[in-house]
Design an enzyme around this catalytic site. Structure first.
Site, PDB file in Angstrom:
ATOM      1  N   LYS A   1       1.093  -1.055   0.018  1.00 36.03           N
ATOM      2  CA  LYS A   1      -0.186   0.271  -0.085  1.00 36.03           C
ATOM      3  C   LYS A   1       0.872   1.506   0.110  1.00 36.03           C
ATOM      4  O   LYS A   1      -0.033   1.986   0.001  1.00 36.03           O
ATOM      5  CB  LYS A   1      -0.851  -0.025   1.370  1.00 36.03           C
ATOM      6  CG  LYS A   1      -1.896  -1.076   0.437  1.00 36.03           C
ATOM      7  CD  LYS A   1      -2.858  -0.913   2.053  1.00 36.03           C
ATOM      8  CE  LYS A   1      -4.250  -1.725   1.275  1.00 36.03           C
ATOM      9  NZ  LYS A   1      -3.971  -3.735   1.891  1.00 36.03           N
TER      10      LYS A   1
HETATM   11  C1  LIG Z   1      -4.668  -4.551   1.616  1.00 32.75           C
HETATM   12  C2  LIG Z   1      -3.983  -5.709   1.094  1.00 32.75           C
HETATM   13  C3  LIG Z   1      -3.889  -6.907   0.521  1.00 32.75           C
HETATM   14  C4  LIG Z   1      -5.752  -6.648  -0.102  1.00 32.75           C
HETATM   15  O1  LIG Z   1      -5.350  -5.657  -1.192  1.00 32.75           O
HETATM   16  P1  LIG Z   1      -6.820  -5.016  -2.076  1.00 32.75           P
HETATM   17  O2  LIG Z   1      -6.317  -4.612  -3.030  1.00 32.75           O
HETATM   18  O3  LIG Z   1      -7.951  -4.715  -0.491  1.00 32.75           O
HETATM   19  O4  LIG Z   1      -7.127  -6.387  -2.147  1.00 32.75           O
HETATM   20  C5  LIG Z   1      -3.110  -7.592   0.492  1.00 32.75           C
HETATM   21  N1  LIG Z   1      -2.373  -8.589   1.047  1.00 32.75           N
HETATM   22  C6  LIG Z   1      -2.083  -7.350   1.491  1.00 32.75           C
HETATM   23  C7  LIG Z   1      -0.404  -7.652   2.830  1.00 32.75           C
HETATM   24  C8  LIG Z   1      -2.426  -5.954   2.115  1.00 32.75           C
HETATM   25  O5  LIG Z   1      -2.191  -4.921   2.642  1.00 32.75           O
END
Ligand SMILES: *Cc1c(COP(=O)(O)O)cnc(C)c1O
Length: 467
Positions: free
Chosen positions: A117
């Site tokens: 993210k």
């Molecule tokens: C947020 C997250 C996901 C999922 O991503 P999405 O965009 O919500 O589908 C998967 N793995 C990790 C480590 C995350 O932080």
């Protein structure tokens, strides 16, 4: 106000057209839908090939400027993107590593909070600061998080002028590292709330706050979770760079919760990137796997698993995929989403199932297999992987034989973010990178609130400076 070539529309068809800056700073569209580009900008094959050797920030700038138009001066956009990726531990922002024949990990966890993210959020924070400085006014960022969005938002927005950040996480359902990344921020504009409820309840409260237009207007409410289109745009970049480096159309396997990251793959495809398939990898919270495999998008109770960032039973960004799969049939989608709110389910019509099936497959992995996969990768390669990545690797094993070409698993978190699961699977404790060594010893600050929208609204109102 500067002119914009690109504009944004709502998946539900009732909102007026928005500029890039509106799409950046607003939450959901006023009609409750999600912002989407009116048309997908195109990237030609020669330019895609050039991304193989380009520095990552250059590729990111090339993609993002197609959405931003001239909302920012080009030199400013370039500087913000460069600064965003300066905060990363490696100069390869999204490196590929081979862990088996035709099987690659795309490492997306080298940012400040050790999950993918950061890749979009670091850009978003800088764009927000610049947009507010140019436009004037204040913003209040409110985000529900299953762990990683909140820490990434706090790392990106902490200390910025004219912005307050409120992050709601489900109490005791995030890892200790995740919690400390949210509760130890030194900045006064950061407000961490542990909600006595699930992630879905936290997300429902955030949605209700956005729907409360008097409140939303009064505090300048904005969203930075993956319903913010600019995050999707920023995440589409690593699909381009990975495919360019491999020099072949990959199958991407994406550990999925809210469907934002995998939809960024669809965005890349719609911009012209050749991709074999997008494989959605879910844990036991398999709403998307059920929707794609059985044709019924139906919510259930969220279960706690070893991959908590995917413990989600409503995948907000799936609406974007439905928008495209229905050929942007906003009348159908508006009714379908209303039915989903009422009844908790949508039966997907045959044409939409077929359109989704052309692009997506989906597999579910339970905790036992997640642990076994972490153990197997450690034994075979000596690498420690986090449980979210392991859900992806487990799904990849199912498609590897038939994939014809490289299979790329998006490695969404650093193993040190989820040390308990890693230790259970491998007996090893993954060390935190040096800059986070003392994280668990830093003083924590958070509020605990029950899952009640009015309480959360009052908490925010009491803390924001008037816009
Ligand atoms: C947020 C997250 C996901 C999922 O991503 P999405 O965009 O919500 O589908 C998967 N793995 C990790 C480590 C995350 O932080």
């Amino acid at each position: 106000m500067k002119n914009n070539h690109q504009y944004f529309v709502s998946t539900r068809g009732l909102a007026t057209k928005h500029s890039f800056l509106d799409a950046l700073l607003a939450g959901p569209a006023p009609d409750g839908g999600l912002m989407m580009p009116d048309a997908w900008p195109q990237v030609g094959m020669a330019e895609i090939a050039s991304f193989a050797l380009a520095p990552y920030p250059d590729a990111a700038h090339a993609i993002l400027k197609r959405f931003a138009g001239d909302a920012f001066a080009d030199a400013d956009l370039k500087a913000d993107v460069a600064a965003a990726y300066d905060s990363f531990e490696t100069t390869d922002i999204a490196p590929l590593t081979e862990i088996g024949q035709n099987l690659h990990l795309l490492e997306l966890f080298h940012g400040p909070t050790l999950a993918f993210k950061d890749i979009a959020m670091q850009v978003l924070g800088r764009m927000f600061a610049r947009a507010l400085a140019e436009r004037g006014g204040r913003a209040t960022v409110v985000a529900a998080t299953s762990g990683d969005t909140g820490s990434a938002a706090i790392a990106a927005f902490g200390g910025l002028a004219n912005i307050d950040v409120f992050v709601l996480h489900p109490k005791d359902r995030v890892s200790e590292v995740q919690r400390c990344q949210m509760t130890t921020s030194p900045f006064a504009n950061v407000h961490t709330i542990a909600l006595e409820g699930s992630f879905d309840e936290a997300q429902a409260i955030v949605k209700a706050l956005f729907a409360d237009s008097a409140f939303a207007g009064a505090v300048g409410l904005t969203a930075v979770n993956s319903i913010n289109f600019v995050r999707i745009a920023a995440q589409s970049v690593y699909y381009f760079t990975a495919a360019a480096q491999l020099g072949a159309a990959p199958t991407f396997v994406v550990p999925t919760g809210n469907f934002g990251d995998v939809f960024a793959g669809e965005a890349a495809m719609r911009m012209g990137l050749p991709v074999k398939r997008l494989v959605v990898a879910t844990n036991e919270n398999d709403i998307i796997a059920r929707a794609l495999n059985d044709g019924v998008y139906a919510t259930g109770a969220a279960r706690r698993t070893l991959s908590p960032s995917m413990d989600i039973q409503i995948a907000s960004n799936f609406e974007r995929a439905l928008f495209e799969a229905s050929d942007r049939d906003t009348d159908w989608l508006r009714d379908a989403m209303a039915a989903f709110v009422q009844e908790g389910r949508i039966e997907l019509p045959a044409n939409i199932r077929a359109a989704l099936a052309e692009r997506y497959s989906a597999y579910r992995t339970d905790d036992a297999e997640t642990l076994a996969t972490m153990g197997r990768v450690h034994t075979e390669t000596g690498r420690l992987i986090d449980p979210h990545t392991a859900v992806g690797v487990a799904a990849a094993r199912r498609v590897l034989d038939d994939a014809e070409g490289p299979v790329v698993v998006l490695s969404t978190a650093h193993p040190a973010k989820f040390p308990d699961a890693v230790r259970r699977a491998t007996g090893q404790i993954p060390p935190l990178p040096p800059r986070l060594k003392d994280l668990l010893d830093r003083p924590e600050k958070m509020a605990v609130l029950s899952a009640d929208k009015d309480l959360v609204r009052a908490f925010i109102t009491a803390r924001v400076a008037p816009p």
